[in-house]
Design an enzyme around this catalytic site. Structure first.
Site, short mmCIF file in Angstrom:
data_model
loop_
_atom_site.label_atom_id
_atom_site.label_comp_id
_atom_site.label_asym_id
_atom_site.label_seq_id
_atom_site.Cartn_x
_atom_site.Cartn_y
_atom_site.Cartn_z
N CYS A 2 -13.52 -15.72 -8.06
CA CYS A 2 -14.49 -16.40 -8.91
C CYS A 2 -14.79 -17.79 -8.35
O CYS A 2 -13.98 -18.39 -7.68
CB CYS A 2 -13.90 -16.56 -10.30
SG CYS A 2 -13.42 -15.02 -11.06
N ARG A 27 -17.51 -16.04 -1.21
CA ARG A 27 -16.22 -15.68 -1.80
C ARG A 27 -16.25 -14.30 -2.44
O ARG A 27 -15.21 -13.74 -2.76
CB ARG A 27 -15.83 -16.70 -2.88
CG ARG A 27 -15.57 -18.09 -2.35
CD ARG A 27 -15.56 -19.11 -3.46
NE ARG A 27 -14.52 -18.87 -4.43
CZ ARG A 27 -13.35 -19.51 -4.45
NH1 ARG A 27 -13.11 -20.42 -3.54
NH2 ARG A 27 -12.45 -19.23 -5.35
N TRP A 74 -15.54 -12.60 -10.23
CA TRP A 74 -14.95 -11.45 -9.51
C TRP A 74 -14.05 -10.80 -10.55
O TRP A 74 -13.00 -11.34 -10.91
CB TRP A 74 -14.19 -11.97 -8.29
CG TRP A 74 -13.32 -10.97 -7.61
CD1 TRP A 74 -11.99 -10.75 -7.82
CD2 TRP A 74 -13.72 -10.07 -6.57
NE1 TRP A 74 -11.54 -9.77 -6.97
CE2 TRP A 74 -12.56 -9.34 -6.21
CE3 TRP A 74 -14.92 -9.80 -5.92
CZ2 TRP A 74 -12.60 -8.36 -5.21
CZ3 TRP A 74 -14.93 -8.84 -4.93
CH2 TRP A 74 -13.79 -8.13 -4.59
N ASN A 100 -11.48 -19.85 -13.71
CA ASN A 100 -10.90 -19.06 -12.62
C ASN A 100 -9.41 -18.93 -12.90
O ASN A 100 -8.79 -19.88 -13.39
CB ASN A 100 -11.04 -19.79 -11.27
CG ASN A 100 -12.45 -19.74 -10.74
OD1 ASN A 100 -13.34 -19.16 -11.36
ND2 ASN A 100 -12.65 -20.36 -9.59
N GLY A 101 -8.83 -17.79 -12.54
CA GLY A 101 -7.40 -17.59 -12.75
C GLY A 101 -7.18 -16.47 -13.75
O GLY A 101 -8.10 -15.69 -14.05
N GLU A 478 -0.70 0.24 12.00
CA GLU A 478 -1.60 -0.82 11.54
C GLU A 478 -1.71 -1.93 12.60
O GLU A 478 -2.80 -2.47 12.83
CB GLU A 478 -1.10 -1.37 10.19
CG GLU A 478 -1.87 -2.55 9.64
CD GLU A 478 -3.36 -2.28 9.41
OE1 GLU A 478 -3.80 -1.12 9.48
OE2 GLU A 478 -4.09 -3.27 9.19
N LYS A 482 -5.31 -2.93 14.21
CA LYS A 482 -5.81 -4.32 14.15
C LYS A 482 -6.10 -4.80 15.56
O LYS A 482 -7.14 -5.39 15.82
CB LYS A 482 -4.72 -5.18 13.50
CG LYS A 482 -5.19 -6.33 12.71
CD LYS A 482 -5.57 -6.01 11.29
CE LYS A 482 -6.35 -4.77 11.10
NZ LYS A 482 -6.56 -4.32 9.77
N GLU A 485 -9.25 -3.05 17.12
CA GLU A 485 -10.55 -3.28 16.50
C GLU A 485 -11.09 -4.68 16.74
O GLU A 485 -12.30 -4.86 16.80
CB GLU A 485 -10.54 -2.94 15.00
CG GLU A 485 -9.84 -3.93 14.09
CD GLU A 485 -10.02 -3.59 12.61
OE1 GLU A 485 -9.05 -3.72 11.87
OE2 GLU A 485 -11.13 -3.22 12.19
N HIS A 501 8.13 12.14 24.03
CA HIS A 501 7.52 13.48 24.03
C HIS A 501 6.11 13.45 24.61
O HIS A 501 5.34 14.38 24.40
CB HIS A 501 7.51 14.04 22.61
CG HIS A 501 8.88 14.22 22.04
ND1 HIS A 501 9.78 15.15 22.53
CD2 HIS A 501 9.55 13.54 21.07
CE1 HIS A 501 10.92 15.06 21.87
NE2 HIS A 501 10.81 14.08 20.98
N LYS A 599 -17.59 -3.46 7.17
CA LYS A 599 -16.52 -3.71 6.19
C LYS A 599 -16.36 -2.52 5.26
O LYS A 599 -15.26 -2.15 4.88
CB LYS A 599 -16.84 -4.98 5.39
CG LYS A 599 -15.75 -5.40 4.42
CD LYS A 599 -14.52 -5.88 5.15
CE LYS A 599 -13.36 -6.22 4.24
NZ LYS A 599 -12.08 -6.22 4.97
#
Ligand code: M6R
Length: 604
Positions: A2, A27, A74, A100-101, A478, A482, A485, A501, A599
């Site tokens: 937010c 944001r 948000w 916010n929060g 992962e 990362k 990419e 193997h 994204k």
């Protein structure tokens, strides 16, 4: 997350607030609203959707005023609707609040307020604030006093700004959520983030937790929670608006890596009973008691989190497996009404994951979306939703959402296992308890990392391999994802035991191997380390401090604080994110927008 903007002063404050909201668009948000005070009261305009939707109606609806507040929301409590958008008002419409929060005790406060006759118009936690203010104002308090009384009963975090009829000032308070003042000659701004007002002024006052501020066109005053004046320095920022959006970081990805302590703090907030070590997710008792099997589906980073989650469930004796969403229908998994299918998806919009969830749902399975985005398609279509609360992620490469997914999956795994067995194992209880220390441990990794130095040493090699076993396997996958990419260099992740193997044929002195240790079966992974070292490959170990056997064997080490083995992978992932980031930076790659990638992938 937010965004808050407020402005008291000369000129068209509504336009200033709208510009400020646009400057905070980066944001992420799903609804927006503005309130202003004019001669006859408070006017509000708020909408689900983009700020542009608001602008379409604002010029017809709002007259100009010399004092205004605005908000981009948000969603956390209640879906993104016009009614849930901020500002929120009391029953009289004389007070408007942006926030916010998270007000953690909002449910109890709301019940009490409703019992005293207040009518709520939104699902938000925020709306308790204007109603509490209304009561204190009716009891004869001035606005500053009413705000202090209100703050004294709020649990949780907030940056709050209040606009009230008949007041020439804005009132603000901060605890646990950022709030800044922007000081200009004939106007004063309030904002959650400096880019909101940087084009008007670079003079900034950072409010601290516990501060209450009164803001007028002529300046501001800051007091503590008891009303005693406090001094806060005015600083001059030499940031451009774009720098400020990244808060001084060169890339959003780096900023988001650094946000992980806070993201994880949010992910676990209110979800753990610290005295018992029990998860307290908002599912009814025994909600998963009739589950025979759990399937976790996802793509890319979210698939790696799903693999991690399946590992956690399997160790608690639950029949669990992770399946790539794009392969789900082809694997003909067992599906019935005793199957729980968890869609792990940051965006909640990934077509492959939605396809898998729909496939499962059509065959009678129960579905649960584990997602970052309230109101997303996955959240709406699934039987249940569990939010990871990471806040918006702008860099294409997922970072903070992975750690938030894993800790939320850990809480879910403990909940499912408890429902199935009637109790929580001592080990699971210890893992849940260990979560409370994780945010500080993440901060320690970020503060003390040697990733920059190691990246310099290995930035230009033939290929990079990542290995791990058990819960370190998804971390290795992962790490490799990362790396490839954002660096565009060849990187692969393998289960540590699989190297011999086949992939071992690729290992040379020019292929660094990142070996991830989880604290379980480390001696086996050490054997695999020796196998690659015998072929000349340098080994960078990612392991807990004090793991002497590993520290002695590896060529380089990236250490993480000692914790429960279920959580080591979350800390290790941060080291690998930083390695990928620094190598890619040295290679001058487009870190936030890597080539060919998006994204949110909304095609199958
Ligand atoms: O929004 P989702 O979590 O469903 O996205 C799935 C993948 O596209 C995503 O995790 C992708 O692999 C990452 N952005 C890579 O860093």
């Amino acid at each position: 997350m937010c965004g808050i903007v407020g402005c008291a002063g000369s000129g068209d404050t509504v336009s200033n607030v709208l510009t400020g909201l646009e400057n905070l668009e980066y944001r992420g948000y799903d609804s927006a609203g503005v309130a202003l005070r004019n001669g006859s009261g408070i006017e509000i305009c708020k909408r689900a959707g983009e700020i542009s939707a608001l602008q379409g109606t604002i010029s017809q609806r709002l007259s100009s005023g010399s004092i205004a507040i605005g908000h981009t929301r948000w969603s956390t409590h209640g879906p993104p609707t016009d009614a849930n958008a901020h500002p929120h008002t009391d029953c009289t419409g004389e007070v408007a609040v942006v926030h916010n929060g998270i007000i953690e005790n909002h449910a109890d406060l709301r019940t009490a307020l409703e019992a005293r006759g207040h009518e709520f118009t939104s699902d938000t936690d925020t709306e308790v604030v204007p109603h509490l203010l209304e009561e204190h104002l009716a009891a004869g308090r001035d606005l500053a006093g009413a705000l202090r009384e209100t703050l004294s009963v709020l649990d949780g975090s907030y940056a709050l700004v209040v606009l009230a009829d008949g007041e020439d000032a804005l009132y603000a308070a901060r605890r646990g959520s950022p709030l800044l003042l922007g000081v200009d000659d004939d106007r004063t701004f309030l904002a959650s983030d400096a880019p909101a007002f940087l084009e008007y002024t670079d003079s900034v006052v950072v409010l601290e937790d516990g501060d209450v501020a009164t803001v007028t066109a002529d300046g501001y005053a800051v007091t503590d929670a008891d009303g005693a004046p406090v001094e806060r320095a005015v600083r001059s920022l030499d940031w451009t608006p774009e720098d400020a959006r990244k808060e001084g970081y060169d890339h959003y990805m780096l900023k988001e890596i650094h946000e992980q302590p806070d993201a994880v703090r949010r992910a676990i907030r209110g979800r753990i009973d610290e005295s018992t070590g029990e998860p307290t997710l908002a599912f009814p008792d025994g909600a998963f008691a009739d589950v025979d099997r759990v399937q976790l589906v996802g793509c890319g980073t979210s698939y790696h989190a799903a693999l991690y989650g399946a590992g956690l469930l399997a160790r608690e004796g639950v029949d669990a497996r992770a399946i790539l969403a794009s392969e789900y229908a082809e694997t003909t998994p067992t599906l019935d009404d005793r199957t729980l299918v968890v869609g792990v998806t940051q965006s909640g919009e990934t077509a492959d994951t939605l396809g898998a969830l729909r496939h499962a749902s059509q065959r009678g399975a129960r579905t649960l979306a584990l997602t970052n985005v309230l109101g997303s398609t996955a959240a709406r279509e699934c039987d249940d939703a569990l939010f990871i609360r990471a806040g918006p992620e702008i860099g294409v490469a997922a970072s903070k959402t992975f750690s938030s997914q894993v800790v939320t999956l850990l809480l879910l795994a403990a909940t499912v296992a408890r429902d199935l067995t009637g109790d929580l194992s001592a080990d699971s209880r210890a893992a849940v308890r260990a979560l409370t220390a994780l945010p500080d441990q993440l901060q320690a990794v970020i503060d003390d990392t040697d990733a920059g130095v190691i990246a310099e040493r290995y930035a230009r090699q033939e290929a990079y391999f990542f290995i791990g076993r058990g819960l370190a396997h998804p971390v290795a996958l992962e790490g490799a994802l990362k790396f490839k990419e954002i660096s565009y260099e060849h990187a692969e992740g393998f289960p540590a035991g699989e190297l011999k193997h086949g992939p071992l044929a690729l290992v040379t002195a020019e292929t660094p191997v990142f070996a991830v240790f989880s604290g379980r079966s480390d001696e086996k992974t050490l054997n695999n380390v020796q196998e690659v070292q015998a072929r000349g490959a340098p080994v960078v170990a990612v392991t807990c401090e004090g793991n002497d056997a590993v520290l002695q064997q590896a060529d380089e080490v990236l250490t993480v604080p000692d914790t429960h083995p279920d959580l080591v992978g979350v800390l290790s992932t941060v080291q690998l994110q930083l390695i990928s980031y620094h190598v890619s930076d040295l290679l001058d790659r487009a870190i936030d927008k890597p080539r060919n990638l998006a994204k949110s992938v909304t095609v199958e």
